[in-house]
Design a protein around this motif. Structure first.
Motif: not given
Length: 112
Positions: A57-62
């Motif tokens: 999720a953090a990678t997608r958000l970044e």
């Protein structure tokens, strides 16, 4: 049955009772250790899965967040305005065109 035989019988009975209690305690100890092992494995799996989901999720958000600009914007106009104000202390309205140009520059930088 004499007293010593009766005492021996009683002691044997108590010893067998204690053996039964000890066997039950060992059985429960094994059972709870197995339960604890199962819970710890399940917890480790859940932690690994949660951690993996968090990083995904953090990678997608970044990827969706625009990087912030860290360079000063319109610094050339800013220094011209300061120089204009210093040179025209009594007539700062002479610097209004520079201020408008600076505001436009900042506004454009914010949109981009």
């Amino acid at each position: 049955m004499d007293l010593s035989t009766w005492e021996e019988t009683l002691q044997l009975h108590k010893a067998k009772e204690l053996e039964g209690v000890e066997a039950e305690l060992r059985r429960r100890d094994i059972f709870y250790k197995e339960q604890l092992g199962r819970i710890e494995r399940k917890n480790a799996e859940m932690y690994k899965l949660s951690s993996q989901h968090f990083h995904e999720a953090a990678t997608r958000l970044e990827a969706t967040v625009k990087p912030r600009r860290v360079d000063p914007v319109c610094s050339g106009l800013q220094s011209e305005i300061l120089r204009c104000y210093r040179d025209n202390l009594q007539e700062v309205l002479k610097c209004s065109d520079l201020v408008k140009a600076y505001q436009h520059c900042v506004s454009t930088a914010q949109k981009g």
